[in-house]
Design an enzyme around this catalytic site. Structure first.
Site, PDB file in Angstrom:
ATOM      1  N   HIS A 137      -1.295  -2.702   0.163  1.00  0.00           N
ATOM      2  CA  HIS A 137      -2.492  -1.874  -0.069  1.00  0.00           C
ATOM      3  C   HIS A 137      -2.258  -0.915  -1.239  1.00  0.00           C
ATOM      4  O   HIS A 137      -3.108  -0.745  -2.116  1.00  0.00           O
ATOM      5  CB  HIS A 137      -2.807  -1.042   1.179  1.00  0.00           C
ATOM      6  CG  HIS A 137      -3.451  -1.807   2.307  1.00  0.00           C
ATOM      7  ND1 HIS A 137      -4.632  -2.512   2.153  1.00  0.00           N
ATOM      8  CD2 HIS A 137      -3.116  -1.939   3.617  1.00  0.00           C
ATOM      9  CE1 HIS A 137      -4.978  -3.057   3.326  1.00  0.00           C
ATOM     10  NE2 HIS A 137      -4.072  -2.739   4.224  1.00  0.00           N
ATOM     11  N   GLU A 164      -7.244  -6.067   2.381  1.00  0.00           N
ATOM     12  CA  GLU A 164      -6.345  -6.605   3.402  1.00  0.00           C
ATOM     13  C   GLU A 164      -5.605  -7.850   2.894  1.00  0.00           C
ATOM     14  O   GLU A 164      -4.474  -8.122   3.323  1.00  0.00           O
ATOM     15  CB  GLU A 164      -7.145  -6.926   4.674  1.00  0.00           C
ATOM     16  CG  GLU A 164      -6.312  -7.245   5.901  1.00  0.00           C
ATOM     17  CD  GLU A 164      -5.638  -6.032   6.554  1.00  0.00           C
ATOM     18  OE1 GLU A 164      -5.859  -4.892   6.077  1.00  0.00           O
ATOM     19  OE2 GLU A 164      -4.883  -6.239   7.519  1.00  0.00           O
ATOM     20  N   HIS A 189       3.284  -4.203   4.253  1.00  0.00           N
ATOM     21  CA  HIS A 189       1.835  -4.264   4.402  1.00  0.00           C
ATOM     22  C   HIS A 189       1.167  -3.081   3.679  1.00  0.00           C
ATOM     23  O   HIS A 189       0.310  -3.271   2.811  1.00  0.00           O
ATOM     24  CB  HIS A 189       1.480  -4.247   5.897  1.00  0.00           C
ATOM     25  CG  HIS A 189       0.024  -4.309   6.187  1.00  0.00           C
ATOM     26  ND1 HIS A 189      -0.607  -5.479   6.553  1.00  0.00           N
ATOM     27  CD2 HIS A 189      -0.943  -3.370   6.164  1.00  0.00           C
ATOM     28  CE1 HIS A 189      -1.896  -5.246   6.736  1.00  0.00           C
ATOM     29  NE2 HIS A 189      -2.127  -3.961   6.518  1.00  0.00           N
ATOM     30  N   GLU A 190       1.608  -1.885   4.026  1.00  0.00           N
ATOM     31  CA  GLU A 190       1.001  -0.702   3.399  1.00  0.00           C
ATOM     32  C   GLU A 190       1.292  -0.671   1.905  1.00  0.00           C
ATOM     33  O   GLU A 190       0.453  -0.248   1.113  1.00  0.00           O
ATOM     34  CB  GLU A 190       1.488   0.579   4.080  1.00  0.00           C
ATOM     35  CG  GLU A 190       1.170   0.678   5.578  1.00  0.00           C
ATOM     36  CD  GLU A 190      -0.305   0.418   5.914  1.00  0.00           C
ATOM     37  OE1 GLU A 190      -1.179   0.680   5.066  1.00  0.00           O
ATOM     38  OE2 GLU A 190      -0.582  -0.064   7.038  1.00  0.00           O
TER      39      GLU A 190
END
Lengths: 517, 517
Positions: free
Chosen positions: A285, A311, A281-282
């Site tokens: 980003h 997101e 997830h990070e």
């Protein structure tokens, strides 16, 4: 492994006009200072010794003040006014987008009176402190005065910023995080998504299928988890020569400056799949930050569009890719190599099932893909009603629990697991929550569009060849910075504005695969 | 474990006068910005991803510019002039010291024309780059033009700063690092120290003693070394709640802000005693920073006195303590516990001998305690002569090698191991080297004075009770900040100005213990 962003060549600002060039230079200078402060923020969350907190707050307050001062000078306003003509006459789309967005930023920054900004800053730290204590003590009454104050301050803030014609106050807040999005449009998208999700959840509940999720919670040594997550994050394309990954209490990504994007992650022995998900997830980003055109850094055209689009990048890597069967066909042997015999007997199919169990639960940050959006839509409804004065903060627990029962079929046992669980309102962030679901929606819609171009995508993922996927995102999303508005970009890429169908189809398909219903 | 500095109570600046209070506030604000930049500097050496270098330089340049701007405003000059009367009338010694030192800092900062500062900044990075290549290629000719340029720039800088009455240009440079020290006074102290050291070295060489240093270079796992060094650094009193210890290429200490002091260290498998020494060395610097009166932070009374005094703190923990027999009586069992059987058979006596071998060698940073000062005194002679025009930069290698032969009895095989080894001159730092030996001299002199109060010091060290030692340093040195000049403080504590006798006695005693001569 990582490919560079294919940004269109950048025009020299001086060729647009002297005011435009000076404007961009001055704005960039403020951004340089801001980027210093981003590194200090990261350091505060990862490295700062306990006793250094006070000095750090002082450093960050001073830098924030200097950045705000520089961005809001009269000279900046004059330059902006003069540069508007230059950009318009130039016919240069990047210059025009920069001016459009700088006007937006400058107006937002200058619309809020200093006294309000100061009161909000002061309230934020007090309210956050009170919230943290109230949550631990499960004491909503102790937090209530602060919630009332934050709703009131947000109302004043929204009045200063101004709602769009025909809109509501909430729009002015939402617009800060998801530019040009409105409450009405949000509701239009959320309503069918909610109905669909409640129904899907009911189908899961009555399916009778018993999906084993023990694999995802097999206790594994943290050091091995770190190696595994790093291995995956590197493989999907996060550039470690231009970034790092460290530990923190809550995972986050800080894209401080070109060549310096920092991810954090957290690890628990019995949650290696959580560490993988938050790591991917990070990294999603982070790859967006790394893909923004560096030569435009410090101007809107070098920045991320919105929280929703940001997101979408993190969720796509985390979910569309990281929870797919082809991913586990590639990743499981790597996991087994690193973790040894602990994963003996696991198959890509059992991993896929284990990573995709659906289970209504009270805490948003622990929610699965299906129920997650229900958490968000609930919060959107609550904060919108509180801002409009239709829901009194004191009545929040009752309204929350009633809605929770309706959507999840569960009775909320206490406010700690109900309306006290999130930090956002204590920080004064009203209008922020919907961006999480916008991210899921954009992810699904962009993923479908990508699939039309990259027709062998499953095969690529199965082989661990992620570069074509990242390239597609670089070219279609990252390279544009803020040149297009979020929904305009979405329409450019997918032919349609934002809609719920792709996410519904995606979630439905997954439940079908795992639960057979 | 760590005790707090026993600073005398701090007077409210407003009670001294309005100009004094405004002056201190404005100076402190600049210091807050500077402290942000210190954290970025630390980050650059320890954490920064490779590709983030350019953005980081830009952040640091901007912050440096802002700090300089704030410290040198006309308003600052007016406040200083007005506050001089207020401080003098107040009779407050801290206020008077602050004014004296702020006058000094302000004058130094404003005496250098902007054009010279910029030329020096530009030259520094170019010369450093050229030096690094020249050293690797052992090519003095490639570095010569840069050395000439740096000597010339330093001459102009010294002319702007101005030498004291009756002094020489070199004094103006030395004064930047060791305030009020002069070349003549340095020579007065160095001359007998040099004669003594050359003689001592000759005694070691002809002693016939064969001291075994293999224990200090026994290969040991880096992770275990880290645990051992941290254990020691914690025990001697470095406060890890107000600091950290990380890895970097060259060990350093950054006292960024109150509660935030950062040490770095480096580790090589076959150099665990080096890691211990540099860890204790940096911790000595760090404990000085942690002992400065936090409530005076941002004013001279809250700052370190001089590089010499700073170095005395690091060298005392590294050498007077860390290379003593009582220390090893305490530390060896801890080391054996951490390193396991690798240190079987070692005794405190063999460790003490192994940590104190004397061996002339070409590289300063690898030198033992005895020969180290010879390296420094050589550099002092060279840079002083170059600045005075008595030694042409092109003749440096010859002069260096001749002096080296005279002092060390060795022929320098190449310039890489001779006059090209240090970074300092390439950075334009002339006048810096002597502070290393001042540190050794102050350490020995303060150590003797402490011994008169803490009469059971060996016993305390043997038991690992370091608090009384740190307390003594806190009270006598740290708590005063820059209230006294270095030699004044030395005289307050020891009854005498700086002198070479204590260091000579200390080194002589050690050689006697280890080599029997």
């Amino acid at each position: 492994m990582t490919t560079t962003a294919t940004a269109s060549s950048t025009t020299d600002p001086a060729s647009i006009g002297p005011n435009y060039a000076e404007l961009l230079g001055a704005w960039r200078d403020a951004e340089v200072l801001h980027s210093a402060s981003s590194v200090l923020m990261w350091d505060m969350e990862t490295m700062l010794p306990e006793k250094g907190t006070e000095a750090r707050s002082e450093q960050m307050r001073m830098l924030a003040g200097l950045v705000h001062e520089r961005r809001t000078t009269e000279r900046m306003g004059e330059l902006l006014a003069a540069a508007e003509g230059e950009a318009s006459a130039s016919g240069d789309t990047t210059a025009q987008a920069n001016i459009r967005e700088l006007r937006r930023d400058y107006d937002q920054l200058t619309k809020l009176p200093q006294s309000l900004v100061e009161e909000m800053t002061k309230t934020r730290s007090l309210a956050q402190h009170a919230w943290s204590k109230a949550r631990d003590a499960n004491d909503f009454a102790a937090f209530l005065p602060w919630l009332e104050k934050q709703v009131e301050l947000n109302r004043r803030k929204a009045e200063c910023l101004g709602a769009p014609a025909g809109g509501e106050l909430y729009d002015a807040l939402l617009d800060q995080y998801e530019p040009e999005m409105t409450a009405a449009r949000t509701e239009e998208i959320f309503t069918p998504l909610r109905a669909f999700t409640v129904d899907l959840l009911e189908r899961v509940r009555t399916s009778g299928a018993d999906v084993d999720d023990t694999l995802a919670t097999t206790p594994l040594p943290v050091e091995q988890q770190k190696r595994f997550v790093r291995r995956v994050v590197e493989a999907i394309g996060f550039d470690f020569e231009a970034g790092r990954m460290d530990d923190s209490t809550h995972p986050f990504c800080e894209g401080a400056a070109p060549g310096d994007t920092r991810l954090t992650n957290r690890y628990r022995e019995d949650a290696w799949c959580d560490a993988l998900s938050s790591g991917m997830h990070e990294a999603g980003h982070g790859m967006y930050e790394q893909g923004l055109p560096a030569e435009r850094w410090g101007s809107p055209a070098g920045e991320a569009i919105s929280l929703g689009i940001h997101e979408s990048q993190s969720r796509m890597w985390e979910n569309q890719i990281g929870r797919s069967l082809p991913f586990w066909e590639w990743a499981l042997p790597i996991a087994q190599d690193i973790f040894g015999s602990a994963l003996d007997g696991a198959t890509p199919e059992t991993m896929h099932a284990s990573a995709n169990t659906v289970q209504p639960s009270f805490i948003r940050v622990e929610a699965d893909e299906v129920t997650y959006n229900l958490h968000i839509m609930l919060r959107f409804a609550m904060e919108r009603a509180m801002l409009a004065g239709e829901l009194k903060p004191k009545d929040l627990p009752g309204a929350w629990n009633e809605r929770f029962k309706a959507d999840f079929g569960l009775d909320v046992p206490d406010d700690r697991r109900g309306c006290l669980q999130d930090i956002h309102w204590s920080m004064g962030a009203i209008g922020y929550f919907p961006t999480y679901t916008f991210g899921n929606l954009y992810a699904a819609q962009l993923w479908d569009a990508m699939g039309e171009t990259i027709t062998n995508r499953d095969e690529l993922v199965r082989r661990g060849e992620f570069a074509p996927i990242l390239d597609w995102l670089r070219t279609n999303v990252h390279a544009h910075g803020r040149t297009y508005k979020a929904e305009d970009l979405c329409e450019r890429i997918t032919g349609k504005p934002l809609q719920a169908d792709p996410l519904r189809a995606y979630l439905g398909g997954k439940v079908k695969a795992v639960y057979g219903v």
